[in-house]
Scaffold this motif. Structure first.
Motif, PDB file in Angstrom:
ATOM      1  N   SER A  42       1.119   6.486   7.200  1.00 44.33           N
ATOM      2  CA  SER A  42       2.195   4.871   6.888  1.00 44.33           C
ATOM      3  C   SER A  42       1.815   4.511   5.632  1.00 44.33           C
ATOM      4  N   GLN A  58       5.710   1.323   7.546  1.00 44.77           N
ATOM      5  CA  GLN A  58       6.791   2.451   7.964  1.00 44.77           C
ATOM      6  C   GLN A  58       5.784   3.736   8.031  1.00 44.77           C
ATOM      7  N   ASN A 108       5.666   7.371   8.579  1.00 44.14           N
ATOM      8  CA  ASN A 108       6.131   8.795   8.611  1.00 44.14           C
ATOM      9  C   ASN A 108       5.324  10.561   8.562  1.00 44.14           C
TER      10      ASN A 108
END
Length: 187
Positions: A55, A59, A61
């Motif tokens: 993170s 977000q 990913n």
């Protein structure tokens, strides 16, 4: 005319002159061999891609990591890395060509990479990260491959080298690379 032939026979085509030219040629050959082969960068590329979820900025990913190690005793300059998806295409006459699609890296260039030294710091080892979904790319078709290309120059001579490694879907492993002179992936 006769004097010129005698001079050539005694001074130019004598054994000592031929031996000097031959020894100079052999010495130059070995120096050039050492310069071209011993003073080029030696980059090792991991045979696997490490993947993990991280993170950043709220977000999550999935990151795919490539690792390289500068194994030479000298610094490498102008290091550039390219990652491409290679898709086989059948061309005219049934021969296979590859269409290449570049994949985005977070950082793909370094001006300087430290030489290999045993110790606490491992500045000679670098990771290159992408968020492009390599596993999905490779699972779409069993003939698709991902290619990593590393281009760099030697610090003293400026001689360049290109190192290439190809990956298939079997080369992706969950985890992160250990630090230092190893390509081991741990969870």
């Amino acid at each position: 005319m006769n004097e010129a032939l005698i001079f050539l026979e005694q001074k130019v085509f004598c054994q000592s002159f031929i031996a000097d030219v031959l020894s100079g040629f052999i010495t130059s050959f070995f120096f050039l061999f050492a310069l071209l082969f011993l003073f080029r960068p030696r980059i090792k590329i991991a045979s696997q891609i490490a993947t993990h979820v991280k993170s950043y900025g709220g977000q999550s990913n999935k990151w795919y990591c490539f690792k390289i190690i500068n194994r030479s005793l000298f610094r490498a300059f102008d290091l550039r890395v390219e990652v491409t998806q290679k898709i086989p295409m059948t061309g005219p006459e049934g021969k296979t060509n590859h269409r290449t699609v570049p994949l985005a890296l977070v950082k793909d260039q370094y001006n300087y990479v430290a030489p290999f030294r045993i110790g606490e710091k491992s500045e000679y080892a670098l990771w290159f990260l992408t968020t492009d979904d390599i596993l999905t790319i490779l699972n779409e078709n069993e003939h698709h491959i991902v290619e990593l290309r590393v281009i760099c120059k030697h610090e003293l001579t400026g001689l360049g080298s290109v190192f290439v490694r190809t990956y298939s879907k079997h080369d992706i492993k969950e985890g992160t690379f250990k630090s230092g002179n190893t390509f081991e992936i741990v969870n």
